[in-house]
Motif scaffolding. Structure first.
Motif, mmCIF file in Angstrom:
data_model
loop_
_atom_site.group_PDB
_atom_site.id
_atom_site.type_symbol
_atom_site.label_atom_id
_atom_site.label_comp_id
_atom_site.label_asym_id
_atom_site.label_seq_id
_atom_site.Cartn_x
_atom_site.Cartn_y
_atom_site.Cartn_z
ATOM 1 N N THR A 67 12.678 41.787 -21.239
ATOM 2 C CA THR A 67 12.067 40.570 -20.497
ATOM 3 C C THR A 67 12.049 39.341 -21.385
ATOM 4 O O THR A 67 11.857 39.526 -22.731
ATOM 5 C CB THR A 67 10.575 40.939 -20.156
ATOM 6 O OG1 THR A 67 9.855 41.361 -21.202
ATOM 7 C CG2 THR A 67 10.450 42.080 -19.060
ATOM 8 N N PRO A 68 12.023 38.205 -20.946
ATOM 9 C CA PRO A 68 12.026 37.072 -21.799
ATOM 10 C C PRO A 68 10.552 36.809 -22.349
ATOM 11 O O PRO A 68 9.610 37.196 -21.915
ATOM 12 C CB PRO A 68 12.188 35.815 -20.795
ATOM 13 C CG PRO A 68 11.928 36.081 -19.530
ATOM 14 C CD PRO A 68 12.017 37.825 -19.449
ATOM 15 N N THR A 69 10.628 36.186 -23.655
ATOM 16 C CA THR A 69 9.143 35.717 -24.047
ATOM 17 C C THR A 69 9.138 34.166 -24.096
ATOM 18 O O THR A 69 9.731 33.428 -23.750
ATOM 19 C CB THR A 69 9.046 36.045 -25.523
ATOM 20 O OG1 THR A 69 10.119 35.561 -26.354
ATOM 21 C CG2 THR A 69 9.493 37.547 -25.571
ATOM 22 N N SER A 70 7.790 33.593 -24.941
ATOM 23 C CA SER A 70 7.917 32.222 -24.662
ATOM 24 C C SER A 70 8.634 31.510 -25.502
ATOM 25 O O SER A 70 9.089 30.167 -25.692
ATOM 26 C CB SER A 70 6.398 31.929 -25.130
ATOM 27 O OG SER A 70 6.186 32.405 -26.433
ATOM 28 N N LYS A 71 9.501 32.231 -26.405
ATOM 29 C CA LYS A 71 10.570 31.512 -27.394
ATOM 30 C C LYS A 71 12.037 32.021 -26.680
ATOM 31 O O LYS A 71 12.342 33.064 -26.443
ATOM 32 C CB LYS A 71 10.497 32.312 -28.723
ATOM 33 C CG LYS A 71 9.156 32.134 -29.641
ATOM 34 C CD LYS A 71 9.295 32.854 -30.698
ATOM 35 C CE LYS A 71 7.844 32.482 -31.761
ATOM 36 N NZ LYS A 71 8.107 33.326 -32.971
ATOM 37 N N SER A 72 12.585 30.802 -26.534
ATOM 38 C CA SER A 72 13.987 30.820 -25.793
ATOM 39 C C SER A 72 15.020 32.000 -26.565
ATOM 40 O O SER A 72 15.673 32.487 -25.765
ATOM 41 C CB SER A 72 14.805 29.625 -25.826
ATOM 42 O OG SER A 72 14.998 29.139 -27.151
ATOM 43 N N ASN A 73 14.831 32.230 -27.812
ATOM 44 C CA ASN A 73 15.937 33.048 -28.453
ATOM 45 C C ASN A 73 15.173 34.413 -28.489
ATOM 46 O O ASN A 73 15.982 35.281 -29.293
ATOM 47 C CB ASN A 73 16.387 32.389 -29.624
ATOM 48 C CG ASN A 73 15.211 32.525 -30.806
ATOM 49 O OD1 ASN A 73 14.114 32.309 -30.314
ATOM 50 N ND2 ASN A 73 15.716 32.207 -32.261
ATOM 51 N N VAL A 74 14.065 34.878 -28.093
ATOM 52 C CA VAL A 74 13.500 36.177 -28.452
ATOM 53 C C VAL A 74 13.345 36.716 -27.040
ATOM 54 O O VAL A 74 12.784 36.340 -26.169
ATOM 55 C CB VAL A 74 12.147 35.854 -28.948
ATOM 56 C CG1 VAL A 74 11.416 37.468 -29.288
ATOM 57 C CG2 VAL A 74 12.398 35.301 -30.639
ATOM 58 N N LEU A 75 13.572 38.193 -27.117
ATOM 59 C CA LEU A 75 13.586 39.119 -26.012
ATOM 60 C C LEU A 75 12.668 40.194 -26.234
ATOM 61 O O LEU A 75 12.458 40.558 -27.589
ATOM 62 C CB LEU A 75 14.742 39.496 -25.457
ATOM 63 C CG LEU A 75 15.933 38.623 -25.027
ATOM 64 C CD1 LEU A 75 17.179 39.222 -24.787
ATOM 65 C CD2 LEU A 75 15.462 37.750 -23.820
ATOM 66 N N ASP A 93 10.255 43.121 -30.369
ATOM 67 C CA ASP A 93 10.796 41.953 -30.022
ATOM 68 C C ASP A 93 12.227 41.834 -30.831
ATOM 69 O O ASP A 93 12.398 42.579 -31.997
ATOM 70 C CB ASP A 93 9.946 40.907 -30.322
ATOM 71 C CG ASP A 93 8.699 40.521 -29.379
ATOM 72 O OD1 ASP A 93 8.853 41.323 -28.411
ATOM 73 O OD2 ASP A 93 7.972 39.832 -29.865
ATOM 74 N N VAL A 94 13.010 41.132 -30.224
ATOM 75 C CA VAL A 94 14.688 40.825 -30.782
ATOM 76 C C VAL A 94 14.844 39.599 -30.630
ATOM 77 O O VAL A 94 14.410 38.805 -29.775
ATOM 78 C CB VAL A 94 15.447 41.827 -30.359
ATOM 79 C CG1 VAL A 94 15.201 43.343 -30.478
ATOM 80 C CG2 VAL A 94 15.644 41.595 -28.743
ATOM 81 N N ILE A 95 15.660 39.009 -31.626
ATOM 82 C CA ILE A 95 16.385 37.751 -31.768
ATOM 83 C C ILE A 95 17.782 37.952 -30.781
ATOM 84 O O ILE A 95 18.496 38.796 -30.956
ATOM 85 C CB ILE A 95 16.679 37.200 -33.010
ATOM 86 C CG1 ILE A 95 15.620 36.828 -33.796
ATOM 87 C CG2 ILE A 95 17.589 35.782 -32.777
ATOM 88 C CD1 ILE A 95 15.687 36.685 -35.140
ATOM 89 N N PHE A 96 18.022 36.810 -29.780
ATOM 90 C CA PHE A 96 19.074 37.055 -29.013
ATOM 91 C C PHE A 96 19.981 35.665 -28.973
ATOM 92 O O PHE A 96 19.280 34.687 -28.388
ATOM 93 C CB PHE A 96 18.980 37.616 -27.450
ATOM 94 C CG PHE A 96 20.152 37.995 -26.759
ATOM 95 C CD1 PHE A 96 20.941 38.957 -26.928
ATOM 96 C CD2 PHE A 96 20.839 36.842 -25.633
ATOM 97 C CE1 PHE A 96 22.277 39.240 -26.147
ATOM 98 C CE2 PHE A 96 21.779 36.965 -25.081
ATOM 99 C CZ PHE A 96 22.489 38.063 -25.351
ATOM 100 N N GLU A 97 20.858 35.580 -29.439
ATOM 101 C CA GLU A 97 21.942 34.325 -29.417
ATOM 102 C C GLU A 97 23.147 34.654 -29.594
ATOM 103 O O GLU A 97 23.722 35.475 -30.365
ATOM 104 C CB GLU A 97 21.432 33.410 -30.910
ATOM 105 C CG GLU A 97 19.648 32.996 -30.878
ATOM 106 C CD GLU A 97 19.535 32.272 -31.996
ATOM 107 O OE1 GLU A 97 18.710 31.242 -31.772
ATOM 108 O OE2 GLU A 97 20.024 32.619 -33.028
ATOM 109 N N ASN A 98 23.887 33.727 -28.995
ATOM 110 C CA ASN A 98 25.593 33.617 -28.965
ATOM 111 C C ASN A 98 25.922 35.237 -28.889
ATOM 112 O O ASN A 98 26.632 35.853 -29.526
ATOM 113 C CB ASN A 98 25.845 33.459 -30.285
ATOM 114 C CG ASN A 98 25.639 31.833 -30.649
ATOM 115 O OD1 ASN A 98 25.538 30.998 -29.796
ATOM 116 N ND2 ASN A 98 25.294 31.662 -32.035
ATOM 117 N N SER A 99 25.455 35.936 -27.713
ATOM 118 C CA SER A 99 25.803 37.165 -27.378
ATOM 119 C C SER A 99 25.678 38.196 -28.333
ATOM 120 O O SER A 99 26.164 39.435 -28.434
ATOM 121 C CB SER A 99 27.378 37.147 -27.010
ATOM 122 O OG SER A 99 27.655 36.170 -25.841
ATOM 123 N N THR A 100 24.681 38.219 -29.295
ATOM 124 C CA THR A 100 24.253 39.087 -30.332
ATOM 125 C C THR A 100 22.841 39.309 -30.366
ATOM 126 O O THR A 100 22.053 38.177 -30.173
ATOM 127 C CB THR A 100 24.884 38.539 -31.654
ATOM 128 O OG1 THR A 100 26.290 38.176 -31.449
ATOM 129 C CG2 THR A 100 24.512 39.495 -32.727
#
Length: 215
Positions: A67-75, A93-100
């Motif tokens: 699910t998404p969180t309040s931070k655009s780059n955190v799932l 929680d994980v960082i998700f950016e540039n397909s990584t």
């Protein structure tokens, strides 16, 4: 002399073909944030983390919800699993950016996504570093409980390219855990598993025993 040159050329091509195939199989693909969201089920996994294969043989089912969180780059990921008939759940929680996908602390995990023959699947490569130890995992997640034989074969080839053991495939008829389980801190749990170095030799021995009896 010409025959020798031709023969050497053919031998060279023969050696380079598997490498080229592996290059294509292990080349990361682009995945959007929206494609990551929702429920996924583990259908296959291989890992060189000591004891992981023993654990995967004991797992009846694993599913996760992204699910998404309040931070655009955190799932946020909630993962539920059944081991020896008992359900548990973890969240992290994980960082998700540039397909990584990345976890930075207290261990480093980088997750990239590989080609697959399955339209509603994710073939996942995880590279993990904790202290002086490095591990690699190859996973297959799907929106459904089972995947096609072609997708399974492709996953097996990717494992071969990574010089890993054949993936352990889950039973698509096994019962899933319910959604109402209160999750515990997943980062602490994963970190404790990775840092349990004293039992690595015994864990590797157990992996060998399980592989022997399940093959």
């Amino acid at each position: 002399m010409k025959c020798v040159v031709v023969l050497l050329s053919l031998l060279s091509l023969g050696r380079s073909a598997p490498l080229s195939s592996c290059d294509a199989l292990l080349k990361p693909i682009n995945i959007s944030k929206e494609e990551m969201l929702g429920s996924w089920m583990f259908v296959g996994v291989s890992s060189d983390i000591p004891g992981s294969r023993s654990l995967f043989y004991l797992l009846s089912s694993v599913w996760l919800n992204v699910t998404p969180t309040s931070k655009s780059n955190v799932l946020r990921i909630v993962q539920s699993q059944k081991v020896l008939g008992k359900c548990s759940s973890i969240s992290y929680d994980v960082i998700f950016e540039n397909s990584t996908l990345i976890i930075e602390q207290p261990f480093y995990l980088k997750e990239t996504y590989l080609p697959t023959e399955c339209a509603d699947c994710l073939a996942i490569r995880e590279d993990i570093t904790t202290g002086n130890d490095s591990f690699t995992s190859l996973l297959m997640c799907s929106r459904s409980r089972s995947i096609s034989p072609a997708a399974v074969e492709m996953l097996k080839k990717q494992a071969e390219c990574l010089q890993m053991s054949a993936p352990i495939m889950s039973d698509p008829t096994s019962e899933l855990c319910p959604e109402d389980i209160t999750p515990t801190d997943g980062i602490s749990f994963i970190s404790s598993v990775l840092e349990a170095k004293l039992g690595q030799k015994f864990a590797k021995f157990l992996d060998t025993i399980f592989d022997t009896f399940r093959s």
